[in-house]
Scaffold this motif. Structure first.
Motif, PDB file in Angstrom:
ATOM      1  N   LEU A  21     -21.908 -18.895   7.232  1.00 14.66           N
ATOM      2  CA  LEU A  21     -22.801 -17.946   6.562  1.00 14.66           C
ATOM      3  C   LEU A  21     -23.986 -18.610   5.897  1.00 14.66           C
ATOM      4  N   GLY A  22     -23.994 -19.914   5.815  1.00  9.85           N
ATOM      5  CA  GLY A  22     -25.094 -20.608   5.157  1.00  9.85           C
ATOM      6  C   GLY A  22     -24.957 -20.571   3.645  1.00  9.85           C
ATOM      7  N   ASP A  23     -26.042 -20.925   2.971  1.00  8.51           N
ATOM      8  CA  ASP A  23     -26.041 -20.991   1.508  1.00  8.51           C
ATOM      9  C   ASP A  23     -26.063 -19.590   0.904  1.00  8.51           C
ATOM     10  N   LEU A  24     -25.423 -19.467  -0.248  1.00  2.00           N
ATOM     11  CA  LEU A  24     -25.411 -18.206  -0.981  1.00  2.00           C
ATOM     12  C   LEU A  24     -26.744 -18.026  -1.691  1.00  2.00           C
ATOM     13  N   GLY A  25     -27.363 -16.845  -1.503  1.00  4.49           N
ATOM     14  CA  GLY A  25     -28.631 -16.564  -2.160  1.00  4.49           C
ATOM     15  C   GLY A  25     -28.473 -16.383  -3.660  1.00  4.49           C
ATOM     16  N   ALA A  26     -29.553 -16.589  -4.388  1.00  3.56           N
ATOM     17  CA  ALA A  26     -29.502 -16.505  -5.846  1.00  3.56           C
ATOM     18  C   ALA A  26     -29.097 -15.112  -6.329  1.00  3.56           C
ATOM     19  N   ASP A  27     -29.452 -14.066  -5.567  1.00  6.00           N
ATOM     20  CA  ASP A  27     -29.131 -12.692  -5.969  1.00  6.00           C
ATOM     21  C   ASP A  27     -27.920 -12.147  -5.215  1.00  6.00           C
ATOM     22  N   GLU A  28     -27.161 -13.037  -4.580  1.00  3.22           N
ATOM     23  CA  GLU A  28     -26.023 -12.611  -3.767  1.00  3.22           C
ATOM     24  C   GLU A  28     -24.695 -12.994  -4.398  1.00  3.22           C
ATOM     25  N   VAL A  29     -23.631 -12.377  -3.874  1.00  2.00           N
ATOM     26  CA  VAL A  29     -22.274 -12.773  -4.207  1.00  2.00           C
ATOM     27  C   VAL A  29     -21.538 -13.058  -2.902  1.00  2.00           C
ATOM     28  N   LYS A  30     -20.482 -13.828  -3.013  1.00  2.00           N
ATOM     29  CA  LYS A  30     -19.609 -14.079  -1.868  1.00  2.00           C
ATOM     30  C   LYS A  30     -18.333 -13.277  -2.085  1.00  2.00           C
ATOM     31  N   VAL A  31     -18.040 -12.417  -1.130  1.00  2.00           N
ATOM     32  CA  VAL A  31     -16.859 -11.553  -1.219  1.00  2.00           C
ATOM     33  C   VAL A  31     -15.835 -11.993  -0.191  1.00  2.00           C
ATOM     34  N   ARG A  32     -14.622 -12.209  -0.647  1.00  2.00           N
ATOM     35  CA  ARG A  32     -13.518 -12.457   0.271  1.00  2.00           C
ATOM     36  C   ARG A  32     -13.007 -11.100   0.744  1.00  2.00           C
ATOM     37  N   ILE A  33     -13.192 -10.817   2.025  1.00  2.00           N
ATOM     38  CA  ILE A  33     -12.848  -9.516   2.571  1.00  2.00           C
ATOM     39  C   ILE A  33     -11.339  -9.418   2.794  1.00  2.00           C
ATOM     40  N   HIS A  34     -10.737  -8.408   2.198  1.00  2.00           N
ATOM     41  CA  HIS A  34      -9.311  -8.141   2.427  1.00  2.00           C
ATOM     42  C   HIS A  34      -9.126  -7.243   3.645  1.00  2.00           C
ATOM     43  N   ALA A  35      -9.993  -6.228   3.769  1.00  2.00           N
ATOM     44  CA  ALA A  35      -9.895  -5.280   4.880  1.00  2.00           C
ATOM     45  C   ALA A  35     -11.275  -4.736   5.199  1.00  2.00           C
ATOM     46  N   ALA A  36     -11.485  -4.443   6.479  1.00  2.00           N
ATOM     47  CA  ALA A  36     -12.742  -3.853   6.929  1.00  2.00           C
ATOM     48  C   ALA A  36     -12.426  -2.710   7.874  1.00  2.00           C
ATOM     49  N   ALA A  37     -13.296  -1.712   7.896  1.00  2.00           N
ATOM     50  CA  ALA A  37     -13.076  -0.536   8.739  1.00  2.00           C
ATOM     51  C   ALA A  37     -14.083  -0.520   9.883  1.00  2.00           C
ATOM     52  N   LEU A  38     -13.643  -0.014  11.022  1.00  2.00           N
ATOM     53  CA  LEU A  38     -14.548   0.168  12.152  1.00  2.00           C
ATOM     54  C   LEU A  38     -15.282   1.488  12.027  1.00  2.00           C
ATOM     55  N   ASN A  39     -16.512   1.487  12.512  1.00  2.00           N
ATOM     56  CA  ASN A  39     -17.311   2.692  12.656  1.00  2.00           C
ATOM     57  C   ASN A  39     -17.801   2.779  14.095  1.00  2.00           C
ATOM     58  N   HIS A  40     -18.231   3.958  14.505  1.00  2.00           N
ATOM     59  CA  HIS A  40     -18.690   4.115  15.886  1.00  2.00           C
ATOM     60  C   HIS A  40     -19.844   3.162  16.213  1.00  2.00           C
TER      61      HIS A  40
END
Length: 333
Positions: A21-40
């Protein structure tokens, strides 16, 4: 870290690969994803049916997880928070429609179908306490789309008769739940009888199988006509839906899976003062109000199935089949 990327390297058009993902931006956060949903839109990207497609991009627009790192300009208060993410970026300040800079994470920028995501802190909302991670992952995109369609455009009120088509999809099942909590009398359509049985469990007044040639007559007889219809199919069903609206009624459209209509009875539209309104996702204000509404009314997205990351292809294939009842979730933790 591992993520599900779009690729031309195999017939499945997606692959689980290591991604930086590269370096974290100054205005960003890093989220550890537990679950993700599919969309069409994820499946449409896989099929090459979405604009600005780029190989190597992590797909996914919906996710829930925990903040594990913050950028230099972000308050450390976010660390350790369980969050959901607003995938809409660049809506702008105009509430009526999105700006020309509007885009959705997951294409053409990296999305949520990965073990981690970098995202601007202003896209975060605290996860509703009554939802587990899988349920929360299924809320953002579908929830804001349904909320905006019903409240901002549809102006749904207690006692309104509302028809929601295609019950079983992510938006439609949340739209039904939200409309019911608003005091509307809700009717639905589906192509599968079993899905109608689920709708009745939530308090839906009546459901109709849209494959039945006389379903519209059944709906008109049962309802007397609808104040509001929320639809994502359009195509030649448009001329079936318009006569179901009472004078002054509204048809709010958030998709066109059946394409454009071959004809429209415009005389009925103008004579009956019908409004046909397009909508898509929602503004930051819509998103905030949607999460507040879900919190107050304890609305829970219906989950069809949960897949491990290794079974991503099977999850996408199920989305392609269109038989799911609720959201398809991929667990990433």
């Amino acid at each position: 870290m591992k993520g599900i990327i779009l690729t031309d390297e195999n017939p499945d058009k997606i692959a689980v690969k290591e991604v930086d993902l590269g370096d974290l931006g100054a205005d960003e956060v890093k989220v550890r994803i537990h679950a993700a949903a599919l969309n069409h839109r994820d499946q449409w990207c896989r099929e090459g049916r979405y604009p600005n497609i780029k190989n190597g991009i992590i797909l996914g627009s919906d996710g829930a997880g925990e903040v594990v790192e913050v950028g230099a300009e972000v308050s450390p208060i976010w660390l350790g928070k369980q969050v959901i993410m607003n995938a809409a970026m660049g809506w702008g300040t105009y509430q009526k429609a999105q700006s020309s800079d509007f885009k959705i994470m997951g294409m053409p920028t990296h999305g949520t179908l990965a073990q981690y995501v970098h995202i601007k802190a202003d896209r975060l909302m605290i996860k509703p306490d009554h939802l587990n991670m899988e349920e929360a992952a299924g809320l953002p995109l579908a929830g804001v789309t349904a909320y905006r369609a019903l409240f901002y455009h549809g102006q749904v009120s207690p006692g309104d008769k509302v028809l929601i088509t295609g019950f079983g999809g992510g938006v439609s099942q949340l739209a039904a739940q939200i409309a019911l909590k608003a005091g509307a009398v809700v009717f639905v359509t589906s192509g599968i009888k079993k899905k109608l049985q689920v709708a009745y469990q939530y308090g839906v007044e009546e459901g109709f199988i849209y494959h039945d040639p006389d379903w519209a007559d059944q709906a008109k007889k049962a309802s007397g006509g609808f104040d509001l219809i929320v639809d994502s199919a359009v195509g030649d069903t448009l001329d079936t839906l318009i006569p179901l609206l009472i004078p002054g009624g509204k048809l709010v459209v958030y998709g066109a899976t059946l394409g454009n209509p071959s004809k429209v009875d415009m005389r009925r539209v103008f004579w009956n003062q019908i409004t046909i309104q397009g909508t898509t996702m929602g503004s930051d204000e819509d998103f905030k109000k949607m999460v507040e509404y879900v919190n107050v009314h304890k609305i829970t997205p219906i989950i069809d199935s949960v897949y491990p990351l290794a079974d991503a292809v099977q999850a996408f294939d199920k989305m392609k089949e269109g038989t799911q009842m609720g959201k398809i979730i991929i667990r990433l933790l």
